[in-house]
Design a protein around this motif. Structure first.
Motif, short mmCIF file in Angstrom:
data_model
loop_
_atom_site.label_atom_id
_atom_site.label_comp_id
_atom_site.label_asym_id
_atom_site.label_seq_id
_atom_site.Cartn_x
_atom_site.Cartn_y
_atom_site.Cartn_z
N SER A 495 -125.84 35.82 -92.67
CA SER A 495 -124.39 35.69 -92.47
C SER A 495 -124.08 34.94 -91.18
O SER A 495 -124.81 35.03 -90.20
CB SER A 495 -123.75 37.08 -92.41
N ALA A 496 -122.97 34.22 -91.22
CA ALA A 496 -122.45 33.55 -90.02
C ALA A 496 -120.95 33.76 -89.98
O ALA A 496 -120.32 34.07 -91.00
CB ALA A 496 -122.80 32.07 -90.03
N ASN A 497 -120.37 33.60 -88.81
CA ASN A 497 -118.92 33.71 -88.66
C ASN A 497 -118.49 32.70 -87.59
O ASN A 497 -118.38 33.03 -86.41
CB ASN A 497 -118.55 35.15 -88.24
N PRO A 498 -118.30 31.45 -88.01
CA PRO A 498 -118.02 30.37 -87.05
C PRO A 498 -116.81 30.63 -86.16
O PRO A 498 -116.85 30.36 -84.95
CB PRO A 498 -117.80 29.14 -87.94
N ASP A 499 -115.71 31.16 -86.74
CA ASP A 499 -114.51 31.40 -85.93
C ASP A 499 -114.79 32.43 -84.83
O ASP A 499 -114.36 32.26 -83.68
CB ASP A 499 -113.35 31.89 -86.83
N GLU A 500 -115.51 33.50 -85.19
CA GLU A 500 -115.85 34.52 -84.20
C GLU A 500 -116.75 33.93 -83.11
O GLU A 500 -116.57 34.22 -81.92
CB GLU A 500 -116.53 35.70 -84.88
N ALA A 501 -117.71 33.11 -83.53
CA ALA A 501 -118.63 32.48 -82.57
C ALA A 501 -117.85 31.59 -81.59
O ALA A 501 -118.11 31.61 -80.37
CB ALA A 501 -119.68 31.66 -83.31
N ASN A 502 -116.89 30.81 -82.11
CA ASN A 502 -116.09 29.94 -81.25
C ASN A 502 -115.30 30.76 -80.23
O ASN A 502 -115.22 30.40 -79.04
CB ASN A 502 -115.13 29.08 -82.09
N LEU A 503 -114.70 31.87 -80.72
CA LEU A 503 -113.93 32.73 -79.82
C LEU A 503 -114.83 33.29 -78.72
O LEU A 503 -114.47 33.29 -77.54
CB LEU A 503 -113.29 33.88 -80.61
N LEU A 504 -116.00 33.74 -79.10
CA LEU A 504 -116.93 34.33 -78.13
C LEU A 504 -117.31 33.31 -77.04
O LEU A 504 -117.26 33.61 -75.85
CB LEU A 504 -118.18 34.83 -78.86
N LEU A 505 -117.67 32.11 -77.47
CA LEU A 505 -118.10 31.10 -76.49
C LEU A 505 -116.94 30.63 -75.62
O LEU A 505 -117.13 30.35 -74.43
CB LEU A 505 -118.76 29.92 -77.21
N ASN A 506 -115.74 30.56 -76.21
CA ASN A 506 -114.56 30.20 -75.41
C ASN A 506 -114.27 31.29 -74.37
O ASN A 506 -113.88 30.99 -73.24
CB ASN A 506 -113.34 30.00 -76.31
N HIS A 507 -114.44 32.54 -74.77
CA HIS A 507 -114.25 33.66 -73.85
C HIS A 507 -115.24 33.56 -72.69
O HIS A 507 -114.87 33.71 -71.52
CB HIS A 507 -114.44 34.99 -74.61
N LEU A 508 -116.50 33.26 -73.00
CA LEU A 508 -117.53 33.13 -71.96
C LEU A 508 -117.21 31.95 -71.03
O LEU A 508 -117.29 32.07 -69.80
CB LEU A 508 -118.91 32.94 -72.62
N ALA A 509 -116.82 30.83 -71.63
CA ALA A 509 -116.48 29.64 -70.81
C ALA A 509 -115.28 29.95 -69.91
O ALA A 509 -115.22 29.52 -68.75
CB ALA A 509 -116.19 28.46 -71.73
N HIS A 510 -114.30 30.72 -70.45
CA HIS A 510 -113.12 31.09 -69.67
C HIS A 510 -113.52 32.00 -68.50
O HIS A 510 -113.02 31.84 -67.37
CB HIS A 510 -112.11 31.80 -70.57
N LEU A 511 -114.43 32.94 -68.77
CA LEU A 511 -114.91 33.84 -67.72
C LEU A 511 -115.52 33.05 -66.55
O LEU A 511 -115.35 33.40 -65.38
CB LEU A 511 -115.95 34.81 -68.31
N LEU A 512 -116.23 31.98 -66.91
CA LEU A 512 -116.97 31.20 -65.90
C LEU A 512 -116.22 29.94 -65.46
O LEU A 512 -116.80 29.09 -64.78
CB LEU A 512 -118.34 30.80 -66.47
N LYS A 513 -114.94 29.83 -65.86
CA LYS A 513 -114.23 28.54 -65.72
C LYS A 513 -114.13 28.02 -64.29
O LYS A 513 -114.09 26.83 -64.05
CB LYS A 513 -112.84 28.60 -66.37
N ASP A 514 -114.05 28.95 -63.32
CA ASP A 514 -113.89 28.51 -61.93
C ASP A 514 -115.22 28.21 -61.25
O ASP A 514 -115.26 27.94 -60.06
CB ASP A 514 -113.14 29.58 -61.13
N TYR A 515 -116.29 28.31 -62.02
CA TYR A 515 -117.60 28.16 -61.42
C TYR A 515 -118.41 27.13 -62.19
O TYR A 515 -118.16 26.87 -63.35
CB TYR A 515 -118.34 29.51 -61.45
#
Length: 647
Positions: A495-515
């Motif tokens: 199974s895969a869930n592309p939309d969930e994966a995109n959200l997860l990676l965007n969340h991670l990128a947002h967490l690290l956005k200032d660095y």
């Protein structure tokens, strides 16, 4: 027939089913594939060249093979696995052996022949992993020994470990070891007092390895020689290094899975080479090689005299090689007679160099991840057993669904801890994770008895760096109602869930956005992204390649993406988990294996972010309780709310 003998015969039958399933899977994956497909699966190196050839133990040829193309391709080669050198010259010809050495693009194959076949000069060469009959054979031998044991120490240990006879303890006293906490000292004391068996139950981050090493050091005060073993090479290597660093005279049987000066120095091969008699051994082999070369020289005139001379050279070469073997056996015996600790894998305990030895105590680390038949291999050579592990984490890998269903996945560790009172001590202070990350697993698996040590209790990303928001060690991001439905890949049933994966990676990128990775502090943060399905892993890995910040972090090895199994025994500062499953039927597949989720949730030190669909997950009681837990600590976030925040 007693109940436990019946149980052991059942395990014996299940092992045969597992062996056949393993063999069939190997045939499907390997024998029916092209060379290119086998390379892609990690089963094959092709093409290879022979970079070195030498004689090993028993006058058998050892060849070093170097791959000349696709040098960065991932593979499944490991020391101790069986493999075959083959030629691609039209007709399939091969030479079987065992991998005894592995560097980045070189592999050493110990063959079962005294000379290399002529066909190695025809066509291109390759090396294939082959089906590992040897491990199954040793497990079968051990099972037969334990079933047949009668009025021996093995028979007594069998009856105690399987709960037929109570385990015994003495009242020996022991001063606390200053470097250990109270539960760790209690575990070592239990081992000192055990006459038959003791168990260290080590939940995540509680210092199981540290405790085990101290228990081994304490045992060496009263016993001359111990065997320390584990199912994986990685665990054996770690224990070997830690014992060597404590000044223990230790020999590692079998080749380590990674290269370090400490490990290599303590392998049996390195110890033999450092022995005072090694020069004699080397001289015998060198002279034997010279005679063998002279016997093979081309002669224009070849009569009776030349024939006799050739026979003499061959006979002399064989005599010298036999003499070399005797010297090697003497050196090996001398080393093993004086060593304090021998380390090896469970199957490695049957290695010909040590299979005749018996031990006062055998220590088995990662015992909760080991098949029962494999554990009996070292136990059959022991007077006393110490098991260490955690049966609330990953079980052993069983390839046959039928064997799994009928109980092959139930370990000796589990059976003993369930059937014997007072043999186990659980370590109760964890040194890895923030108390919010720890607490749900603590409630579900460890009766609420774990405590976070003060050094990690409130250690979140904000404490690490004030730029991070405070009080968010755990987040559950709920995708319910977003229409992020799973998709199945028919060819792999994954199974895969592309939309969930995109959200997860965007969340991670947002967490690290200032660095950026160049930031001196964030550079040291280690991040893991976990998904339970291979198809989701593949999608995540592909997306990371297209996100500059995350791609850069991955290139620097500060970010890794993998399955739960690949993170077992590891930790990261930040862990993201993609639950993947989202469907109207509420089906969660093998997310229902909550021990696997226990491993995933307890890898994080400072921050844990789980992304999933509450409507699907809450159909299972474990995840329904988890949703209540995240609500109770203010860790619930809806995907809608986050998307607005990240926009």
């Amino acid at each position: 027939m007693s109940e436990i003998l019946y149980e052991l015969k059942q395990v014996q039958e299940l092992l045969k089913i597992e062996q056949e399933e393993d063999r069939q899977q190997y045939k499907i994956k390997s024998l029916k594939s092209t060379i290119a497909e086998r390379k892609a699966m990690g089963f094959c190196w092709y093409p290879v060249t022979i970079s070195k050839e030498e004689l090993g133990f028993g006058n058998k040829v050892v060849v070093e093979l170097e791959r000349t193309r696709d040098r960065d391709q991932l593979h499944l080669f490991q020391v101790g696995k069986t493999a075959a050198l083959f030629t691609n010259n039209g007709e399939r010809q091969s030479l079987n052996g065992v991998i005894v050495g592995l560097k980045r693009n070189k592999v050493q194959l110990a063959t079962n022949k005294e000379d290399l076949p002529d066909w190695i000069d025809d066509g291109r060469l390759g090396i294939d992993l082959t089906f590992d009959e040897m491990s199954y054979r040793e497990m079968e031998i051990a099972m037969k020994k334990v079933i047949d044991a009668y009025k021996t120490r093995l028979a007594e240990l069998r009856d105690i470990l399987l709960g037929d006879v109570p385990a015994r303890f003495n009242d020996a006293t022991m001063s606390d070891i200053p470097s250990l906490n109270p539960s760790q000292n209690e575990a070592v004391r239990k081992i000192v007092q055990a006459k038959d068996v003791a168990i260290i139950h080590g939940p995540p981050g509680t210092g199981k390895t540290t405790t085990l090493v101290q228990a081994i050091l304490k045992t060496l005060e009263t016993q001359k020689q111990l065997l320390v073993t584990a199912p994986s090479n990685t665990a054996v290597d770690l224990l070997t290094e830690k014992l060597a660093n404590e000044g223990v005279n230790v020999i590692r049987i079998g080749n380590p899975s990674r290269v370090s000066d400490v490990l290599l120095e303590h392998t049996l091969d390195a110890q033999i080479m450092a022995h005072r008699s090694y020069k004699n051994l080397k001289d015998f082999r060198k002279t034997a090689e010279e005679y063998k070369r002279m016997a093979s020289q081309y002669k224009r005139k070849f009569g009776q005299e030349e024939r006799l001379q050739r026979q003499f050279f061959r006979a002399e070469s064989k005599r010298l090689l036999d003499e070399a073997d005797r010297v090697e056996e003497y050196i090996t015996e001398d080393l093993l007679h004086n060593v304090q600790v021998i380390t090896c894998t469970l199957v490695g305990a049957a290695n010909k160099a040590i299979r005749h030895l018996e031990y006062d105590t055998v220590f088995i680390d990662e015992a909760a991840q080991a098949l029962e038949p494999a554990c009996w291999i070292p136990i059959s050579r022991a007077k006393r057993v110490v098991l260490a592990g955690d049966h609330c984490q990953l079980p052993p890998t069983v390839k046959s669904f039928m064997a799994e269903q009928k109980g092959l996945g139930k370990t000796l560790f589990e059976k003993c801890i369930e059937r014997q009172e007072d043999v186990a001590v659980m370590l109760k202070t964890q040194y890895r994770m923030h108390h919010h990350i720890m607490e749900y697993s603590n409630q579900q698996f460890y009766k609420g008895e774990l405590m976070a040590h003060e050094s990690v209790h409130s250690s979140d990303l904000h404490q690490y760096n004030p730029h991070f928001a405070p009080g968010l060690a755990v987040e559950f991001v709920d995708t319910a109602g977003c229409g992020y439905n799973e998709v199945e890949t028919p060819e792999s049933s994954s199974s895969a869930n592309p939309d969930e994966a995109n959200l997860l990676l965007n969340h991670l990128a947002h967490l690290l956005k200032d660095y950026s990775h160049a930031d001196e502090e964030v550079e040291h943060l280690r991040i893991g992204v976990i998904a339970p399905y291979r198809a989701q892993i593949n999608y995540l890995e592909d997306r990371v390649e297209h996100m500059p910040l995350l791609h850069e972090l991955r290139q620097l090895r500060h970010l890794s993406v993998g399955t739960v199994d690949s993170f077992q025994g590891q930790e990261r500062d930040i862990i993201y988990i993609s639950m993947t499953r989202s469907n109207e039927q509420g089906e969660i597949g093998f997310l229902a294996d909550i021990r696997r989720m226990n491993v995933a949730m307890t890898r994080a030190k400072k921050k844990l972010v789980i992304v999933g669909d509450s409507a699907t997950l809450s159909q299972h009681p474990f995840y329904a309780s988890f949703l209540n837990y995240v609500e109770s600590i203010g860790a619930y976030r809806s995907a809608w709310e986050l998307q607005e925040l990240m926009a």
